[in-house]
Design a protein around this motif. Structure first.
Motif, PDB file in Angstrom:
ATOM      1  N   LYS A  54       0.822  -1.203   0.000  1.00 27.53           N
ATOM      2  CA  LYS A  54       0.000   0.000   0.000  1.00 27.53           C
ATOM      3  C   LYS A  54       0.861   1.261   0.000  1.00 27.53           C
ATOM      4  O   LYS A  54       1.875   1.341   0.702  1.00 27.53           O
ATOM      5  N   VAL A  55       0.403   2.241  -0.781  1.00 24.19           N
ATOM      6  CA  VAL A  55       1.069   3.539  -0.797  1.00 24.19           C
ATOM      7  C   VAL A  55       0.688   4.267   0.495  1.00 24.19           C
ATOM      8  O   VAL A  55      -0.474   4.286   0.883  1.00 24.19           O
ATOM      9  N   GLY A  56       1.678   4.815   1.153  1.00 23.04           N
ATOM     10  CA  GLY A  56       1.456   5.412   2.467  1.00 23.04           C
ATOM     11  C   GLY A  56       1.681   4.405   3.569  1.00 23.04           C
ATOM     12  O   GLY A  56       1.600   4.723   4.748  1.00 23.04           O
ATOM     13  N   ALA A  61       5.136   7.543  -1.388  1.00 24.56           N
ATOM     14  CA  ALA A  61       4.495   8.255  -2.490  1.00 24.56           C
ATOM     15  C   ALA A  61       5.473   8.443  -3.648  1.00 24.56           C
ATOM     16  O   ALA A  61       5.093   8.328  -4.815  1.00 24.56           O
ATOM     17  N   GLU A  62       6.736   8.721  -3.356  1.00 16.53           N
ATOM     18  CA  GLU A  62       7.741   8.899  -4.418  1.00 16.53           C
ATOM     19  C   GLU A  62       7.995   7.597  -5.163  1.00 16.53           C
ATOM     20  O   GLU A  62       8.134   7.600  -6.387  1.00 16.53           O
ATOM     21  N   GLU A  63       8.073   6.490  -4.436  1.00 19.45           N
ATOM     22  CA  GLU A  63       8.224   5.190  -5.101  1.00 19.45           C
ATOM     23  C   GLU A  63       7.025   4.922  -6.006  1.00 19.45           C
ATOM     24  O   GLU A  63       7.176   4.475  -7.145  1.00 19.45           O
ATOM     25  N   ALA A  64       5.840   5.217  -5.500  1.00 18.75           N
ATOM     26  CA  ALA A  64       4.620   4.972  -6.261  1.00 18.75           C
ATOM     27  C   ALA A  64       4.551   5.860  -7.502  1.00 18.75           C
ATOM     28  O   ALA A  64       4.082   5.426  -8.558  1.00 18.75           O
ATOM     29  N   ALA A 102      -2.963   3.178   1.808  1.00 18.12           N
ATOM     30  CA  ALA A 102      -3.173   3.034   3.247  1.00 18.12           C
ATOM     31  C   ALA A 102      -4.388   3.891   3.608  1.00 18.12           C
ATOM     32  O   ALA A 102      -4.715   4.857   2.907  1.00 18.12           O
ATOM     33  N   SER A 103      -5.057   3.555   4.691  1.00 18.36           N
ATOM     34  CA  SER A 103      -6.327   4.204   5.026  1.00 18.36           C
ATOM     35  C   SER A 103      -6.221   5.715   5.196  1.00 18.36           C
ATOM     36  O   SER A 103      -7.199   6.433   4.975  1.00 18.36           O
ATOM     37  N   ASP A 104      -5.051   6.233   5.551  1.00 18.68           N
ATOM     38  CA  ASP A 104      -4.909   7.677   5.752  1.00 18.68           C
ATOM     39  C   ASP A 104      -4.159   8.371   4.614  1.00 18.68           C
ATOM     40  O   ASP A 104      -3.852   9.559   4.704  1.00 18.68           O
ATOM     41  N   PHE A 105      -3.896   7.667   3.505  1.00 19.06           N
ATOM     42  CA  PHE A 105      -3.156   8.261   2.392  1.00 19.06           C
ATOM     43  C   PHE A 105      -4.111   9.008   1.461  1.00 19.06           C
ATOM     44  O   PHE A 105      -5.118   8.460   1.022  1.00 19.06           O
ATOM     45  N   PRO A 109      -3.401  11.981  -6.387  1.00 13.74           N
ATOM     46  CA  PRO A 109      -3.060  12.798  -7.558  1.00 13.74           C
ATOM     47  C   PRO A 109      -1.550  12.958  -7.774  1.00 13.74           C
ATOM     48  O   PRO A 109      -1.076  12.902  -8.907  1.00 13.74           O
ATOM     49  N   GLY A 110      -0.805  13.113  -6.703  1.00 15.95           N
ATOM     50  CA  GLY A 110       0.647  13.234  -6.826  1.00 15.95           C
ATOM     51  C   GLY A 110       1.282  11.970  -7.359  1.00 15.95           C
ATOM     52  O   GLY A 110       2.226  12.016  -8.160  1.00 15.95           O
TER      53      GLY A 110
END
Length: 156
Positions: A54-56, A61-64, A102-105, A109-110
Motif C-alpha cells: 500500500k502507498v502510504g 508516495a515517491e516510489e509509487a 493506506a487508510s490515511d493516504f 493525484p501526486g
C-alpha cells in the motif's frame, strides 16, 4: 526506432517494454474506431512487480510515482502493439489511475503525476489529458498502482 515518438523515447533513455501478458480474460489494448483503450497496466518490469503493498504504508508516495511512470510506459507499449506506430496518436484523451492506499493516504493525484508527466515528456502536447486518480483498498498481485489510458488516433 524510426518514428518521432520512438526518437523521443530514445532521447529520454526510455525503451518500450514487451507488452505485459494479460492476467485474466482480456486484451492489453483494443482499437474501437479512432480510439485505443488499454487495460489497466501494472508497473511490471520484466514480468515482475518491483514493489508490492500500500502507498502510504509499505510504499512511499515517491516510489509509487515512479511506478506510475512504469505503468504509463507499459500502457504505451500496449497501444503500440495494436497500432504499430506511436506517431499515429493524435492525443491522449484520458488517464485513469488506481492507487492501493493506506487508510490515511490522500496523495493519489501526486502519485498519478508520474504517469501524466511521462506521457507529456514522450508525447508533448499530445500527452495532455483528462485524468482520474482513485484510491483503492487493493490491486491485482498487491500492486501499488495501476494505470489505464485512452488515446485518439490520427484520422486517415
Amino acid at each position: 526506432m524510426s518514428g518521432v515518438v520512438d526518437a523521443k523515447l530514445a532521447e529520454l533513455g526510455l525503451t518500450l517494454p514487451d507488452v505485459v501478458p494479460p492476467l485474466a480474460a482480456y486484451q492489453p489494448a483494443v482499437v474501437s474506431g479512432v480510439y485505443v483503450y488499454t487495460a489497466g497496466q501494472l508497473p511490471m518490469v520484466k514480468g515482475k512487480l518491483p514493489v508490492t503493498g500500500k502507498v502510504g504504508g509499505e510504499v512511499t508516495a515517491e516510489e509509487a510515482k515512479e511506478l506510475a511512470r512504469t505503468c504509463a510506459l507499459n500502457a504505451l507499449a500496449a497501444v503500440k502493439s495494436v497500432i504499430g506506430d506511436l506517431d499515429r496518436i493524435a492525443r491522449v484523451v484520458k488517464v485513469v489511475g488506481f492507487v492501493a492506499s493506506a487508510s490515511d493516504f490522500t496523495g493519489q493525484p501526486g502519485v498519478l503525476n508520474g504517469a501524466s508527466e511521462l506521457l507529456g515528456e514522450v508525447l508533448g502536447d499530445k500527452g495532455v489529458h483528462a485524468r482520474s486518480a482513485v484510491g483503492v483498498t487493493v490491486l491485482p498481485l498487491d500492486a501499488p498502482v495501476e494505470v489505464e489510458i485512452q488515446v485518439e488516433l490520427v484520422q486517415d
